[in-house]
Structures are given as C-alpha cells and as structure tokens.
Scaffold this motif. Structure first.
Motif, PDB file in Angstrom:
ATOM      1  N   ARG A 115       7.760  12.350 -29.127  1.00  0.00           N
ATOM      2  CA  ARG A 115       8.593  13.472 -28.662  1.00  0.00           C
ATOM      3  C   ARG A 115      10.077  13.243 -28.924  1.00  0.00           C
ATOM      4  NH1 ARG A 115       4.538  13.515 -24.227  1.00  0.00           N
ATOM      5  NH2 ARG A 115       3.269  15.382 -24.546  1.00  0.00           N
ATOM      6  N   ASP A 125      -0.290  15.465 -31.404  1.00  0.00           N
ATOM      7  CA  ASP A 125      -0.843  16.726 -31.909  1.00  0.00           C
ATOM      8  C   ASP A 125       0.227  17.810 -32.018  1.00  0.00           C
ATOM      9  OD1 ASP A 125      -3.299  15.529 -32.040  1.00  0.00           O
ATOM     10  OD2 ASP A 125      -4.057  16.401 -30.176  1.00  0.00           O
ATOM     11  N   ASP A 126       1.286  17.693 -31.242  1.00  0.00           N
ATOM     12  CA  ASP A 126       2.343  18.707 -31.268  1.00  0.00           C
ATOM     13  C   ASP A 126       3.170  18.664 -32.548  1.00  0.00           C
ATOM     14  OD1 ASP A 126       1.503  19.409 -28.733  1.00  0.00           O
ATOM     15  OD2 ASP A 126       3.050  18.231 -27.712  1.00  0.00           O
ATOM     16  N   LEU A 127       3.029  17.586 -33.339  1.00  0.00           N
ATOM     17  CA  LEU A 127       3.791  17.500 -34.586  1.00  0.00           C
ATOM     18  C   LEU A 127       3.259  18.450 -35.655  1.00  0.00           C
ATOM     19  CD1 LEU A 127       4.382  13.646 -35.009  1.00  0.00           C
ATOM     20  CD2 LEU A 127       5.907  15.358 -34.000  1.00  0.00           C
ATOM     21  N   GLY A 128       2.029  18.898 -35.491  1.00  0.00           N
ATOM     22  CA  GLY A 128       1.460  19.822 -36.462  1.00  0.00           C
ATOM     23  C   GLY A 128       1.135  19.182 -37.795  1.00  0.00           C
ATOM     24  N   GLY A 177       1.706  13.260 -27.368  1.00  0.00           N
ATOM     25  CA  GLY A 177       2.263  14.444 -28.014  1.00  0.00           C
ATOM     26  C   GLY A 177       2.094  14.467 -29.514  1.00  0.00           C
TER      27      GLY A 177
END
Length: 270
Positions: free
Chosen positions: A210, A247-250, A245
């Motif tokens: 993050r 997975d939030d990087l795409g 987090g």
C-alpha cells in the motif's frame, strides 16, 4: 503461487540492539527480544506470510559484523530448502573482502553480495567497491544494495540512484545489480536505471504494497514486469504485512508470478 523474499535478515542480538535501528523501532513499535531468536521463529513468520523461500543477508559495517557470514550459513543450514545466504564483507579492506566473498560463495553456497552504502558513508561508485564488482561478475552472482532515503539514523545521500548507481552500471555492464528499498524519493531515477540497463533490478523491501509509489506500480504493470522483485526487509517488516493489499495493485497473473518469484529465480539462480 510461490513467493521468494529477496531481502530478509535472521537477526542477532547485536543487530537488533544497534542504535541505528532506533528510528525503525519507533515507527514499527517493535520490542527487542531478550535473547537469541531461533530460526524456527523466522520460518513461522515466512509461513504466516505464505513465503516459500527467503534470502537472509549478513550485515557488515565499519565497526564489524552485526550478522556474520558464518552465522547466516548456520541459519541457512537449519532449513536449506527455505533459506538462502547473501554475503556481506568489510568494504574497508578490499582484498580481504574479495577473498571473503569468494569463500562465502564457493564454500558457504551464498547466492549474492550485499553492501549497504549508508553503513559505510560511501556511495556505490566509490573505488573500494570496484574489486567486489569484478569478483561478483567472475562468480556469476548479483550485487545487492540499498537505494532511496535511509530509515535508520544515517545520511541518505549515498542512496541516490543517479549519479552513483548509474556510474556503476556503466562501468560494469556484466554486473547484475539489485537495488533494494525502491529508491524513494528518487523512485523515478531508479525506474530510469532499471529501464536503461538490462542487468539492473528493483526490489520492494522495506515497503508495504500500500506504500508503493504510483510510478513503481505503473512500471510494474507495464514494461517493468521483469525488473521488480518482492522483498520485505524482515524483521523490520513481516511478509504478511508487506503483502497485504497485493490484489489491489491490479496485476495480471503473469506479472504477479514474476514479481513474487519468477524474477528472483532468474536473477539469483536460487
């Protein structure tokens, strides 16, 4: 999906208690263990974060070894399928340093050399590094270092990618360089070097997902997918916390695999 942590330490008491880490302990709110830390504790942390393998670094500064190469070799020997060794040497004695690096690789089985410039107050283009770069090329191992600002209570100037690491990559095109800690606030400079030189890489140690700078995330999603490696800087940061987090990087599946393990396997041959 396999995960390799390319920058970790199994700490000794003298490493944990060193005054240079006071600032990190304040930030993280960590307490110092009373005695020796068993290797099983580090393995448990790897398990909690889903890490299959970690490269443990020795630490050597002007005052001596905080974590010696022989100590790292003993840690690795307890779980060789999970741990690998990264050497550190006395930069103030270049020929002894070359001989020690040779021993660490050929006898102890280490897979890289790491020198932390702020420990020495010497940037990586200083002449005292150059015999070690030549030996790394001859041994076929990467040179690992730190870039960016210094979290511990030391000056940050030695962590500037340009001009210091830029000159090293020019002088040693055969040398594989892994620059740890992303390079913030000079992240764009570090990305420029990793793009410019085929053998220059970035590792994300000391940062949680993050906190990755936006420019690094963009680079990782695009033409930098083969140039960025995952690291933690454990015990300062655990794998579980570092990866929260992700997975939030795409990232697509191929990029995620390269980032977490594939690039490390290629670079370290470990």
């Amino acid at each position: 999906m396999p995960i390799i942590d390319v920058w970790a330490q199994h700490p000794t008491p003298r490493f944990l208690r060193h005054e240079m880490l006071d600032s990190l302990r304040r930030w993280l709110g960590e307490e110092i263990p009373a005695g020796e830390v068993p290797v099983s504790a580090t393995l448990a942390v790897l398990d909690a974060g889903g890490v299959d393998r970690a490269l443990l670094s020795a630490w050597h500064g002007p005052e001596g070894a905080l974590v010696s190469n022989d100590e790292v070799a003993a840690f690795v020997a307890e779980a060789p399928e999970r741990l690998g060794g990264v050497a550190s040497v006395d930069l103030g004695k270049p020929m002894a340093a070359v001989r020690e690096l040779r021993r660490a690789v050929r006898e102890l089985g280490f897979v890289a050399l790491r020198v932390v410039p702020w420990l020495w107050g010497l940037p990586p283009n200083d002449r005292r590094y150059y015999p070690l770069y030549a030996e790394c090329v001859e041994l076929g191992i990467p040179f690992c270092t730190q870039v960016g600002h210094t979290g511990p209570l030391r000056a940050s100037e030695t962590g500037r990618p340009i001009p210091y690491l830029d000159e090293v990559a020019l002088d040693f095109p055969e040398l594989t360089i892994v620059a740890g800690h992303i390079g913030y606030p000079w992240t764009t400079e570090m990305i420029a070097l990793a793009t410019k030189y085929p053998n220059v890489y970035i590792d994300t140690s000391a940062y949680t997902v993050r906190r990755y700078p936006a420019e690094l995330v963009s680079y990782l999603r695009a033409h930098g997918r083969r140039k960025v490696l995952f690291g933690t800087n454990y015990p300062m940061l655990t794998p579980e916390r570092a990866l929260a987090g992700l997975d939030d990087l795409g990232l697509d599946e191929e990029t995620t695999e390269l980032f977490l393990a594939g690039n490390a396997r290629r670079v370290f041959g470990d």
